[in-house]
Enzyme design. Structure first.
Site, PDB file in Angstrom:
ATOM      1  N   LYS A 111     -13.317  -6.173  10.436  1.00  0.00           N
ATOM      2  CA  LYS A 111     -13.888  -5.079   9.635  1.00  0.00           C
ATOM      3  C   LYS A 111     -15.334  -4.805  10.066  1.00  0.00           C
ATOM      4  O   LYS A 111     -15.763  -3.645  10.156  1.00  0.00           O
ATOM      5  CB  LYS A 111     -13.822  -5.445   8.155  1.00  0.00           C
ATOM      6  N   VAL A 166       0.835  -1.214   0.000  1.00  0.00           N
ATOM      7  CA  VAL A 166       0.000   0.000   0.000  1.00  0.00           C
ATOM      8  C   VAL A 166       0.865   1.256   0.000  1.00  0.00           C
ATOM      9  O   VAL A 166       0.581   2.216  -0.743  1.00  0.00           O
ATOM     10  CB  VAL A 166      -0.956  -0.005   1.220  1.00  0.00           C
TER      11      VAL A 166
HETATM   12  N1  LIG Z   1      -2.194  -4.966   0.973  1.00  0.00           N
HETATM   13  C1  LIG Z   1      -3.466  -4.619   0.861  1.00  0.00           C
HETATM   14  O1  LIG Z   1      -4.084  -4.794  -0.192  1.00  0.00           O
HETATM   15  C2  LIG Z   1      -4.170  -3.964   2.015  1.00  0.00           C
HETATM   16  C3  LIG Z   1      -5.529  -3.603   1.883  1.00  0.00           C
HETATM   17  C4  LIG Z   1      -6.165  -2.956   2.949  1.00  0.00           C
HETATM   18  C5  LIG Z   1      -5.463  -2.713   4.117  1.00  0.00           C
HETATM   19  N2  LIG Z   1      -4.159  -3.106   4.222  1.00  0.00           N
HETATM   20  C6  LIG Z   1      -3.444  -2.817   5.456  1.00  0.00           C
HETATM   21  O2  LIG Z   1      -2.453  -1.843   5.182  1.00  0.00           O
HETATM   22  C7  LIG Z   1      -1.327  -2.050   6.026  1.00  0.00           C
HETATM   23  C8  LIG Z   1      -0.083  -2.198   5.158  1.00  0.00           C
HETATM   24  O3  LIG Z   1      -0.250  -3.334   4.332  1.00  0.00           O
HETATM   25  P1  LIG Z   1       0.813  -3.725   3.200  1.00  0.00           P
HETATM   26  O4  LIG Z   1       0.192  -4.827   2.432  1.00  0.00           O
HETATM   27  O5  LIG Z   1       1.275  -2.510   2.497  1.00  0.00           O
HETATM   28  O6  LIG Z   1       2.008  -4.311   4.115  1.00  0.00           O
HETATM   29  P2  LIG Z   1       3.450  -4.799   3.653  1.00  0.00           P
HETATM   30  O7  LIG Z   1       3.497  -4.939   2.169  1.00  0.00           O
HETATM   31  O8  LIG Z   1       3.814  -5.940   4.501  1.00  0.00           O
HETATM   32  O9  LIG Z   1       4.385  -3.548   4.041  1.00  0.00           O
HETATM   33  C9  LIG Z   1       4.655  -3.197   5.359  1.00  0.00           C
HETATM   34  C10 LIG Z   1       5.729  -2.132   5.369  1.00  0.00           C
HETATM   35  O10 LIG Z   1       5.958  -1.784   6.721  1.00  0.00           O
HETATM   36  C11 LIG Z   1       7.366  -1.612   6.899  1.00  0.00           C
HETATM   37  N3  LIG Z   1       7.707  -1.846   8.294  1.00  0.00           N
HETATM   38  C12 LIG Z   1       7.509  -2.954   9.046  1.00  0.00           C
HETATM   39  N4  LIG Z   1       7.941  -2.744  10.309  1.00  0.00           N
HETATM   40  C13 LIG Z   1       8.419  -1.491  10.340  1.00  0.00           C
HETATM   41  C14 LIG Z   1       9.013  -0.697  11.343  1.00  0.00           C
HETATM   42  N5  LIG Z   1       9.207  -1.163  12.566  1.00  0.00           N
HETATM   43  N6  LIG Z   1       9.387   0.569  11.023  1.00  0.00           N
HETATM   44  C15 LIG Z   1       9.216   1.045   9.775  1.00  0.00           C
HETATM   45  N7  LIG Z   1       8.643   0.354   8.787  1.00  0.00           N
HETATM   46  C16 LIG Z   1       8.282  -0.909   9.065  1.00  0.00           C
HETATM   47  C17 LIG Z   1       8.005  -2.620   5.984  1.00  0.00           C
HETATM   48  O11 LIG Z   1       9.314  -2.190   5.733  1.00  0.00           O
HETATM   49  P3  LIG Z   1      10.323  -2.982   4.736  1.00  0.00           P
HETATM   50  O12 LIG Z   1       9.715  -2.810   3.364  1.00  0.00           O
HETATM   51  O13 LIG Z   1      11.613  -2.284   4.881  1.00  0.00           O
HETATM   52  O14 LIG Z   1      10.309  -4.415   5.206  1.00  0.00           O
HETATM   53  C18 LIG Z   1       7.065  -2.551   4.769  1.00  0.00           C
HETATM   54  O15 LIG Z   1       7.506  -1.567   3.880  1.00  0.00           O
HETATM   55  C19 LIG Z   1      -1.640  -3.295   6.858  1.00  0.00           C
HETATM   56  O16 LIG Z   1      -2.157  -2.918   8.085  1.00  0.00           O
HETATM   57  C20 LIG Z   1      -2.711  -3.998   6.033  1.00  0.00           C
HETATM   58  O17 LIG Z   1      -3.583  -4.791   6.819  1.00  0.00           O
HETATM   59  C21 LIG Z   1      -3.498  -3.713   3.207  1.00  0.00           C
END
Ligand SMILES: NC(=O)c1ccc[n+]([C@@H]2O[C@H](COP(=O)([O-])OP(=O)(O)OC[C@H]3O[C@@H](n4cnc5c(N)ncnc54)[C@H](OP(=O)(O)O)[C@@H]3O)[C@@H](O)[C@H]2O)c1
Length: 432
Positions: free
Chosen positions: A205, A14
């Site tokens: 949700k 995201v």
């Molecule tokens: N993916 C979807 O379609 C979707 C839809 C609706 C809601 N969401 C929600 O949106 C949120 C993000 O989802 P995502 O899919 O984008 O997650 P993701 O792809 O796993 O990305 C998470 C990011 O957080 C970073 N991170 C983890 N720990 C950290 C820390 N301690 N300090 C700084 N950065 C840190 C990671 O860094 P690195 O890259 O360096 O590892 C990564 O860039 C979640 O809560 C998810 O439930 C996601």
């Protein structure tokens, strides 16, 4: 034109989409916000990881303090998933005076009240439309656009992974296991998809939506829920034969006795728009007393659909609309809960029941006798002849007339104890 400096924490699926919009669509966003949104910092965990977005090198940091200590940054998008360190990061952002936008539904479902209280004490806002149904603006619609209504019910397909799995089983006859593997291959399902397939994600949700729609404070773990992991391809075929499709529904319905809440796979009529929701799409049907039925349909996850909701929240935050919505939400939260969930055992519905039985004389009579003994009347029965390979095992499907969940569970327990019954009864509610 004025400029507002913003930051992103987390540059995964995201965060990358949000960065793309901020960097590539700045003029369009500025027209909507009446000011430029300038991305000043992006905090990640691993500075060496390759990224799908071209960022000026000086933007990237692994040090959250570069955001919290920077008074120029006023609004922050928090996209670290899970509970910790996401919760600590949220608190640090709020305490350093930032307004926050997040898509993290797990965090809000678990710690929302505490985080909202903290934001209120500090005079900050939290915007979270992307936390429910990704790109579908359901939070804004319920909390703002439909505010003239008493919401009567919500029926949502809120988990795209489950909808994809069910669609695969339905369309290609794939087994549950094969459909989950395909969802993983396409990136829809996590390596460990438990929270999706057991209904927890949809319950999280739903808990957020029922707070907004009904003023009901319900912990997601208290919402009765069943997942899709017990579904068999045969159930989807029987449902079709009966004129239905199966969908994992998150349901909240206001009745005289309170609020009926559950997450479960259910039969929905073929001619219902819910039946048409395919693949990884989400949909929500909202019924309001003034507006009637309103439908929302779209992608509930994915890079750009979710970024669409996050950036809209960011614009609302920098122009001050998010603060107004957040204050209203807080007033709502401080009132005594307006409605409370009713006892699930008394909730009534029609039911689909599948029994896997040894095909010998008298089995049907035994089962119908137990159903009758529990005041459950039968609307229709399907029994196909046993195939040679199944060694006299047959599936017997019964559609009931309206009865209660309590009566069905009791009858299913008695039927499961019969010698002829070879597997626990499959019980699915029917949405007529
Ligand atoms: N993916 C979807 O379609 C979707 C839809 C609706 C809601 N969401 C929600 O949106 C949120 C993000 O989802 P995502 O899919 O984008 O997650 P993701 O792809 O796993 O990305 C998470 C990011 O957080 C970073 N991170 C983890 N720990 C950290 C820390 N301690 N300090 C700084 N950065 C840190 C990671 O860094 P690195 O890259 O360096 O590892 C990564 O860039 C979640 O809560 C998810 O439930 C996601």
């Amino acid at each position: 034109m004025d400029t507002t400096k913003v930051a992103i924490i987390g540059l995964g699926t995201v965060g990358t989409g949000v960065a793309h919009l901020l960097l590539d669509e700045g003029d369009r966003l500025a027209r909507h916000a009446g000011r430029r949104l300038s991305l000043k910092k992006v905090v990640v965990q691993d500075l060496k990881k390759p990224r799908d977005v071209q960022l000026p090198r000086e933007l990237l940091t692994a040090d959250l303090a570069e955001v919290t200590d920077d008074p120029e940054i006023t609004a922050v998008v928090q996209l670290v998933g899970g509970l910790e360190p996401a919760r600590s990061i949220m608190n640090r952002l709020l305490e350093s005076g930032k307004d926050v936008v997040t898509a993290n539904k797990a965090l809000l479902a678990q710690h929302g009240p505490e985080l909202f209280d903290r934001a209120r004490q500090l005079g900050r806002s939290i915007a979270f439309d992307a936390a429910v149904a990704g790109g579908i603006p359901i939070v804004t619609n319920i909390s703002q656009c439909l505010s003239a209504n008493q919401i009567q019910s919500l029926h949502g397909i809120l988990n795209g992974t489950c909808n994809f799995v069910i669609s695969q089983m339905d369309d290609s006859g794939a087994s549950y296991e094969a459909a989950v593997a395909e969802a993983q291959r396409r990136g829809y399902a996590e390596a460990d998809p438990t929270m999706d397939v057991d209904g927890s994600d949809a319950a999280q949700k739903l808990a957020i939506l029922v707070h907004l729609a009904f003023g009901a404070r319900v912990h997601w773990q208290d919402i009765p829920r069943e997942g899709i992991d017990q579904l068999q391809t045969a159930d989807l075929q029987f449902a079709r034969e009966l004129g239905y499709r199966i969908k994992l529904l998150a349901v909240a319905q206001l009745v005289a006795e309170g609020l009926e809440l559950h997450v479960a796979p259910q039969l929905v009529r073929n001619d219902s728009p819910l039946a048409e929701v395919r693949d990884a799409y989400n949909a929500i049907r909202v019924v309001g007393d003034a507006v009637g039925r309103v439908w929302f349909h779209g992608l509930g996850a994915g890079r750009m659909p979710t970024a669409s909701a996050v950036v809209a929240d960011l614009i609302d935050t920098v122009v001050g609309r998010a603060a107004i919505t957040f204050r209203t939400l807080e007033l709502w939260s401080q009132r005594p809960a307006r409605v409370t969930p009713r006892d699930y055992a008394n909730v009534s519905s029609r039911y689909y029941l599948r029994f896997d039985v040894v095909d010998h004389p008298g089995v049907l009579a035994e089962i119908t006798g137990i159903l009758g003994g529990n005041d459950i009347s039968i609307a229709s029965v399907i029994q196909h002849e046993a195939s040679e390979s199944s060694e006299q095992l047959v599936s017997l499907v019964v559609m009931t007339h309206t009865t209660t969940d309590g009566a069905i569970r009791k009858a299913a327990g008695e039927i499961n104890a019969l010698d002829a019954v070879q597997a626990p009864t499959m019980v699915l509610r029917v949405l007529d």
